[in-house]
Design a protein around this motif. Sequence first.
Motif, short mmCIF file in Angstrom:
data_model
loop_
_atom_site.label_atom_id
_atom_site.label_comp_id
_atom_site.label_asym_id
_atom_site.label_seq_id
_atom_site.Cartn_x
_atom_site.Cartn_y
_atom_site.Cartn_z
N UNK A 103 32.57 -25.73 51.42
CA UNK A 103 34.02 -25.60 51.53
C UNK A 103 34.48 -24.43 50.65
N UNK A 104 35.43 -23.68 51.14
CA UNK A 104 36.07 -22.61 50.36
C UNK A 104 37.17 -23.24 49.51
N UNK A 105 36.78 -23.73 48.33
CA UNK A 105 37.73 -24.44 47.47
C UNK A 105 38.91 -23.56 47.07
N UNK A 106 38.64 -22.32 46.72
CA UNK A 106 39.71 -21.45 46.26
C UNK A 106 40.70 -21.15 47.41
N UNK A 107 40.19 -20.90 48.59
CA UNK A 107 41.05 -20.66 49.74
C UNK A 107 41.90 -21.88 50.07
N UNK A 108 41.28 -23.06 50.01
CA UNK A 108 42.02 -24.30 50.28
C UNK A 108 43.08 -24.55 49.22
#
Length: 186
Positions: A1-6
């Motif tokens: 998962x792209x945590x920063x994007x989310x």
Amino acid sequence: MDYKGKLKELITERALKVSDKPIFKLSSGKLSTYYMDLRTITLDPEGGFIIGNIIYEMIKDKNPDGVGGLTLGADPISYATSIVSYINKNPIKPFVVRKEPKGHGTGKQIEGNMKEGDRVFIVEDVVTTGGSSLKAAKVAKDFGMEILGIITIIDREEGGRENIEKEGFDFISVFKISDFLKNINT
């Protein structure tokens, strides 16, 4: 998962409040045309999980003993990071810095299982002038902890970085306010 994007998506959807007039009073006392209500993210299961993962990834290689800061902004960030660290079999203890020493019992200003010599990161939800982060760092340092750095989710880019670095602390932000305001007329 792209945590920063989310996380950026969640902040844009839920936390960023914008007005054409300066109606938001900041902890520094200043009025602003925008406000980041990050507690809508940090006090949310999904937001906490995402932030815990982001902060853990940022600090794990420095092998800190703890993560904490001035209550209330730092508390959910510290707890989320500590839970993620435990899941990853690399426990990092959370701690809370009270705004004032406890008025009863032991009179502690730091709560948690910390001890002198522990290496810690100070965390904060939003940094404007850096005052809260510096207060937490001073209390932790006076307690005998080694400050590895100060981390914030949002740097409002209003002198906080400079004030923190002037005191000799490393400063890291997940985002800058300009990451959110560049597409908004404020």
